[in-house]
Enzyme design. Structure first.
Site, short mmCIF file in Angstrom:
data_model
loop_
_atom_site.label_atom_id
_atom_site.label_comp_id
_atom_site.label_asym_id
_atom_site.label_seq_id
_atom_site.Cartn_x
_atom_site.Cartn_y
_atom_site.Cartn_z
N SER A 162 0.82 -1.20 0.00
CA SER A 162 0.00 0.00 0.00
C SER A 162 0.86 1.26 0.00
O SER A 162 0.37 2.36 -0.28
CB SER A 162 -0.93 0.01 1.22
OG SER A 162 -0.20 -0.28 2.40
N GLU A 300 -9.78 -9.12 3.67
CA GLU A 300 -9.98 -7.72 3.26
C GLU A 300 -11.31 -7.52 2.54
O GLU A 300 -11.61 -8.21 1.57
CB GLU A 300 -8.83 -7.24 2.37
CG GLU A 300 -8.97 -5.79 1.95
CD GLU A 300 -7.71 -5.21 1.33
OE1 GLU A 300 -7.73 -4.02 0.94
OE2 GLU A 300 -6.70 -5.94 1.23
#
Length: 356
Positions: A162, A300
């Site tokens: 990320s 997720e």
């Protein structure tokens, strides 16, 4: 003493008798460390004095030396330490020898600064999970951030891909390279003195073959100074990769549900597992990742009911992100957690589940 004695035995020609060897050992025992009592030796019925039995006598001496050394080592070391600590310079630190813990001797993590306190490991993480306590995971990509997260008490620091979006400004995680990832990992590892450090395998560095996955994982561990790696996906190919990496001696955190590295296939970042087919796929992947050897699995952006069901079924921790409160722990991107990208200019990279 043992080394010199064995060298002397090996160099003897012709081979000395067993009696002379024991006498030599007794001399050293009286003169130096008093390590080996002669009563511990089992004498053969006849003296070994000819060359043909030299090897037998050497083995006998060596065997008994090591057998008795283990029993007397602790007592002799403590005696010598007490003698050393009597000096003026050592008096202040003498008590430290009695208080040394295993983690102080061997270390419990791969950070260069890991020897001053006990670190979180995959074993302690599993112990905390089994005690019913929640786990906390926060991302960090540099030294000061990792230091803050570590001091705040997070169990795991995730150096995630990320970083490609929240640090480098890419629209997805895909452009992040291995070299960029390793740089982030090294910086974060220097700031983490306690938390378990997990490094993401970036897109393109492991999918093509098991061999490449192992090599990339080793780089993250060795060059990135991480304690474990995270691998996205749970299809058949990814399961083979996870199994191979675990068998290579590297701890793996799994990841299923929304897998950002598959954004081109998914058609964008979206919740995954809402349909019965997708829910079954995520459920089966989570079980397969556990069977492959993962010590934890990230779930997720899946429905909270599905995440809770998976958590109930698995015997390893589940780490939720946008998947409701029913998981074993939660993970958040550092920038999202602090609202650093809450400005409208950053809406494209700020998930809706991150509270503002």
């Amino acid at each position: 003493l043992m080394a010199s004695l064995v060298r002397g035995i090996a160099a003897s020609s012709p081979a000395p008798s067993l009696s002379s060897l024991l006498s030599r050992l007794a001399f050293h025992r009286r003169s130096h460390l008093h390590l080996i009592p002669l009563s511990s030796f089992s004498l053969p019925s006849q003296d070994v004095s000819n060359v043909s039995k030299a090897h037998t006598s050497r083995l006998l001496i060596t065997r008994n030396v090591f057998k008795n050394f283990e029993n007397l080592r602790e007592e002799n070391v403590s005696t010598r330490m007490r003698g050393l600590s009597s000096s003026v310079d050592d008096k202040r630190n003498g008590s430290a020898w009695d208080k040394l813990k295993e983690s102080s001797v061997y270390g419990t993590g791969s950070s260069p600064k890991s020897h001053d306190q006990k670190r979180v490991t995959t074993a302690t993480l599993l112990k905390k999970y089994r005690s019913g306590r929640n786990l906390t995971v926060v991302t960090a990509y540099d030294y000061p951030t990792a230091k803050q997260v570590d001091r705040a008490g997070a169990d795991v620091i995730l150096v995630g891909d990320s970083a490609g979006m929240v640090v480098h400004g890419y629209d997805t995680t895909l452009p992040l390279t291995m070299e960029e990832t390793l740089s982030h990992c090294r910086a974060a590892a220097r700031g983490a003195r306690r938390a378990l450090c997990v490094g993401d395998l970036p897109f393109g560095c492991y999918e093509s073959s098991v061999e490449k996955a192992i090599q990339s994982s080793m780089r993250v561990m060795k060059e990135g100074v991480m304690d474990a790696v995270k691998i996205e996906g749970g299809n058949k190919k990814k399961i083979e990769i996870v199994e191979a990496v675990v068998e290579a001696g590297i701890a793996v955190m799994g990841h299923t549900g929304l897998t950002p590295q598959a954004v081109s296939v998914l058609g964008g970042f979206r919740s995954f597992g809402k349909s019965a087919k997708e829910a079954e796929e995520v459920y089966n992947q989570a079980l397969a990742l556990q069977d492959a050897g993962c010590f934890a699995v990230v779930l997720e952006c899946i429905p909270s009911e599905l995440a809770a069901a998976i958590t109930q079924r698995l015997e390893i921790p589940t780490i939720g992100i946008g998947s409701g409160p029913g998981t074993s722990g939660q993970v958040l991107v550092y920038h999202d957690m602090l609202g650093m990208l809450s400005h409208p200019h950053h809406e494209s990279v700020t998930p809706r589940f991150a509270k503002r």
